[in-house]
Design a protein around this motif. Structure first.
Motif, PDB file in Angstrom:
ATOM      1  N   UNK A  87      -6.166   1.920 -12.382  1.00 23.63           N
ATOM      2  CA  UNK A  87      -6.920   2.923 -11.615  1.00 23.63           C
ATOM      3  C   UNK A  87      -6.384   4.333 -11.861  1.00 23.63           C
ATOM      4  N   UNK A  88      -5.087   4.468 -12.051  1.00 21.04           N
ATOM      5  CA  UNK A  88      -4.507   5.785 -12.367  1.00 21.04           C
ATOM      6  C   UNK A  88      -5.020   6.269 -13.720  1.00 21.04           C
ATOM      7  N   UNK A  89      -5.065   5.384 -14.691  1.00 17.83           N
ATOM      8  CA  UNK A  89      -5.592   5.742 -16.016  1.00 17.83           C
ATOM      9  C   UNK A  89      -7.064   6.112 -15.904  1.00 17.83           C
ATOM     10  N   UNK A  90      -7.833   5.326 -15.152  1.00 16.19           N
ATOM     11  CA  UNK A  90      -9.254   5.640 -14.953  1.00 16.19           C
ATOM     12  C   UNK A  90      -9.437   7.005 -14.306  1.00 16.19           C
ATOM     13  N   UNK A  91      -8.594   7.317 -13.339  1.00 15.53           N
ATOM     14  CA  UNK A  91      -8.677   8.598 -12.642  1.00 15.53           C
ATOM     15  C   UNK A  91      -8.439   9.760 -13.603  1.00 15.53           C
ATOM     16  N   UNK A  92      -7.445   9.628 -14.461  1.00 13.08           N
ATOM     17  CA  UNK A  92      -7.155  10.701 -15.428  1.00 13.08           C
ATOM     18  C   UNK A  92      -8.266  10.827 -16.468  1.00 13.08           C
TER      19      UNK A  92
ATOM     20  N   UNK B 161       2.355   5.891  -3.284  1.00 15.37           N
ATOM     21  CA  UNK B 161       3.418   6.708  -3.865  1.00 15.37           C
ATOM     22  C   UNK B 161       3.375   6.694  -5.381  1.00 15.37           C
ATOM     23  N   UNK B 162       3.138   5.515  -5.957  1.00 13.28           N
ATOM     24  CA  UNK B 162       3.037   5.396  -7.416  1.00 13.28           C
ATOM     25  C   UNK B 162       1.894   6.266  -7.932  1.00 13.28           C
ATOM     26  N   UNK B 163       0.742   6.194  -7.290  1.00 12.94           N
ATOM     27  CA  UNK B 163      -0.416   6.982  -7.717  1.00 12.94           C
ATOM     28  C   UNK B 163      -0.156   8.476  -7.564  1.00 12.94           C
ATOM     29  N   UNK B 164       0.538   8.844  -6.497  1.00 15.43           N
ATOM     30  CA  UNK B 164       0.864  10.254  -6.274  1.00 15.43           C
ATOM     31  C   UNK B 164       1.780  10.769  -7.392  1.00 15.43           C
TER      32      UNK B 164
ATOM     33  N   UNK C  48       0.808  -1.226   0.000  1.00 15.74           N
ATOM     34  CA  UNK C  48       0.000   0.000   0.000  1.00 15.74           C
ATOM     35  C   UNK C  48       0.842   1.278   0.000  1.00 15.74           C
ATOM     36  N   UNK C  49       1.955   1.368   0.764  1.00 16.20           N
ATOM     37  CA  UNK C  49       2.752   2.603   0.668  1.00 16.20           C
ATOM     38  C   UNK C  49       3.319   2.823  -0.739  1.00 16.20           C
TER      39      UNK C  49
ATOM     40  N   UNK D 145      -4.754  10.133  -4.124  1.00 15.59           N
ATOM     41  CA  UNK D 145      -4.056   8.845  -4.169  1.00 15.59           C
ATOM     42  C   UNK D 145      -4.445   7.890  -3.043  1.00 15.59           C
ATOM     43  N   UNK D 146      -4.786   8.411  -1.876  1.00 20.56           N
ATOM     44  CA  UNK D 146      -5.170   7.535  -0.770  1.00 20.56           C
ATOM     45  C   UNK D 146      -6.462   6.790  -1.084  1.00 20.56           C
ATOM     46  N   UNK D 147      -7.445   7.503  -1.628  1.00 20.79           N
ATOM     47  CA  UNK D 147      -8.725   6.871  -1.969  1.00 20.79           C
ATOM     48  C   UNK D 147      -8.544   5.856  -3.091  1.00 20.79           C
TER      49      UNK D 147
END
Length: 133
Positions: A69-74, A23-26, A18-19, A33-35
């Protein structure tokens, strides 16, 4: 072959990765990124029963989900309109309030009444006012 408890595997995976996932998402510019990290692990849990590849397979799966999830977020941010704070000073559509218009109209009416003779003002004062015709 011993069967691994998915609950224990999930707890260990969360503690371990998780850390790094956060960090990757940030670093990928995810807004929260936490959510999204929580979403990654929620998506991981049902897939633990079919996991292959041991610890390396688990790590790959976790970061594959995180990347998705990062791609979905963008993508969702690209579809969401930008919200800005409303500032009435910059709104060209502003009009006077009804109260301001009524007071302005009264001032015009009083100015007209002053031009009348005393007799005509008396007649108007005695005439009942018809507000709704």
């Amino acid at each position: 072959m011993a069967r691994i408890d998915p609950d224990a595997l999930f707890v260990d995976a969360y503690r371990e990765y998780s850390p790094g996932v956060c960090g990757y998402l940030r670093t990928r510019g995810v807004e929260d990124p936490e959510a999204v990290t929580q979403d990654v692990f929620l998506a991981l849990y049902p897939r633990l029963g079919d996991l292959r590849g041991g610890p390396a397979g688990l790590r790959t799966l976790v970061f594959t989900i995180a990347h998705a999830r990062a791609v979905d977020s963008h993508r969702s941010r690209g579809r969401t309109p930008v919200s800005i704070e409303y500032d009435p000073a910059w709104d060209p559509r502003l009009t006077e309030s009804a109260e301001e218009q009524a007071l302005e109209g009264m001032a015009d009416g009083l100015a007209l009444l002053k031009n009348l003779t005393e007799d005509y003002r008396e007649v108007l004062a005695l005439e009942p006012v018809k507000l709704f015709v």
